[in-house]
Enzyme design. Structure first.
Site, PDB file in Angstrom:
ATOM      1  N   CYS A  43      -9.362  17.226 -38.428  1.00 54.48           N
ATOM      2  CA  CYS A  43     -10.698  17.620 -38.899  1.00 54.48           C
ATOM      3  C   CYS A  43     -10.960  17.059 -40.300  1.00 54.48           C
ATOM      4  CB  CYS A  43     -10.826  19.140 -38.839  1.00 54.48           C
ATOM      5  SG  CYS A  43     -12.518  19.721 -38.981  1.00 54.48           S
TER       6      CYS A  43
ATOM      7  N   HIS B 293      -8.689  20.847 -33.246  1.00 46.60           N
ATOM      8  CA  HIS B 293      -7.597  21.492 -33.987  1.00 46.60           C
ATOM      9  C   HIS B 293      -6.411  21.872 -33.107  1.00 46.60           C
ATOM     10  CE1 HIS B 293      -9.628  22.214 -37.926  1.00 46.60           C
ATOM     11  NE2 HIS B 293     -10.698  21.987 -37.168  1.00 46.60           N
TER      12      HIS B 293
ATOM     13  N   GLU C 143      -3.527  22.611 -34.078  1.00 49.84           N
ATOM     14  CA  GLU C 143      -2.700  23.644 -34.741  1.00 49.84           C
ATOM     15  C   GLU C 143      -3.181  25.061 -34.427  1.00 49.84           C
ATOM     16  OE1 GLU C 143      -5.197  22.236 -36.008  1.00 49.84           O
ATOM     17  OE2 GLU C 143      -6.024  23.240 -37.775  1.00 49.84           O
TER      18      GLU C 143
END
Lengths: 248, 94
Positions: A102, A211, A213
């Site tokens: 991002c 994302h 994560e």
């Protein structure tokens, strides 16, 4: 710059010896989630600070998401000149695995480690959703553990997520197989050719807008085949990096 | 005190979502007849002394290094100006 890329791992090296740095810039939001993903993947997360040029001997670096410097000027434009970035750019050119998520992707683009740029979403609004992606390049340091064509679901949340580049650059990316992730089902921001993530020619630097994560632990991820919040597709991005470090 | 203005515009081939949003808001407010809006940025850089060629050269370098991203934007003007931008008298709401 005195910094050199990580020394080659020794044969006796274990997973927990692999150190993956996570950089915090002013306005970074997802550094803790990124560090957690690194830990869940089996590596040791190391906090790196934007004003400190020392990479503290890490073997790989994650530039996490957020709104560094409030996205002032352009997303990632000011962070690109942070002290730590000079070392990250040097290390990346030396082959160290670097992942930009991002805002981290925006910083990598501003730092010219990856081509193109991100502009405001075509619909002009912030978007947050569980996004389906296709993994198209499994030869990068961050995607070894996927199979070509794997479809994964990870959260996506951004305002300046529209990937743009000139036609020649786009053709080059496609021709060299450097599109790593592509949006499936719906293009959430108007990105050229549905591109969600790309890599450099060497395959050690990867940037993506979604994302991974945030999809690493059952109970806290997107909905998955096992039920609500069970999706952990993002974890393989981090275990891929760990494997790259352990078996270069 | 010298002052240099730098104008940066999105490249013509790049979609300008902000300009598009403004363009669609104009007719809603009765400002009709505009076929398009592009939104750019203006920077004003000030120096203590006069604006020399050297100052202008530095500003030009800063303009393409930090103030703009050549992938998506063009620097369309780097010029010395006498005064800081001031509001127009005409057209200001009473």
């Amino acid at each position: 710059m005195s910094h050199v890329a990580a020394p080659p791992p020794s044969p006796t090296r274990s997973a927990t010896d692999a150190r993956i740095g996570v950089v915090t810039f002013p306005g970074t939001l997802d550094d803790r989630d990124a560090a957690r993903a690194v830990r869940l993947a089996g590596a040791k997360p190391v906090s790196l600070w934007h004003a400190d040029a020392d990479l503290h001997g890490v073997d790989a670096v994650v530039l996490p998401g957020g709104f560094s410097y409030g996205d002032y000027l352009r997303a990632g434009a000011i962070s690109r000149f942070a002290a730590v970035m000079e070392s990250v750019v040097d290390a990346a050119r030396g082959g160290m695995p670097v992942l930009g998520i991002c805002n981290g992707f925006q910083i990598l683009a501003e730092a010219h480690l990856l081509p193109g740029a991100m502009i405001k979403n075509d619909h002009r609004t912030f978007i947050c959703r569980e996004q389906r992606l296709r993994v198209e390049n499994v030869d990068t340091a961050w995607t070894h553990e996927f199979r070509p064509g794997d479809e994964i679901t990870v959260p996506l949340k951004n305002q300046d997520g529209q990937f743009v580049a000139d036609e020649r650059t786009l053709d080059e990316l496609e021709g060299e197989g450097r599109v790593v992730f592509r949006y499936v089902g719906w293009n959430p921001n108007g990105s050229r050719r549905d591109i969600a993530g790309i890599t450099n020619a060497a395959g050690n630097v990867v940037g993506l807008m979604p994302h991974p994560e945030h999809a690493v632990e059952p109970g806290f991820g997107p909905d998955g085949p096992q039920g609500p919040r069970t999706g952990t597709d993002g974890l393989r991005v981090f275990t891929s990096a760990l494997n790259t470090l352990l078996h270069p | 005190m010298g002052r240099v203005v730098v104008d940066v515009m999105p490249k013509p081939e790049i979609l300008d979502p902000q300009g598009k949003a403004v363009a669609s808001a104009l007719p809603r407010l009765g400002f009709t007849g505009f076929t398009g809006v592009r939104q750019g940025r203006r920077f004003e850089l000030t120096v203590d002394g006069p604006v020399t060629d050297e100052v202008l050269a530095t500003v030009r370098e800063a303009a393409v290094t930090l103030l703009s991203n050549p992938v998506i934007e063009d620097v369309v003007r780097v010029a010395e100006v006498a005064e800081a931008a001031e509001p127009l008298d005409e057209g200001t709401p009473a």
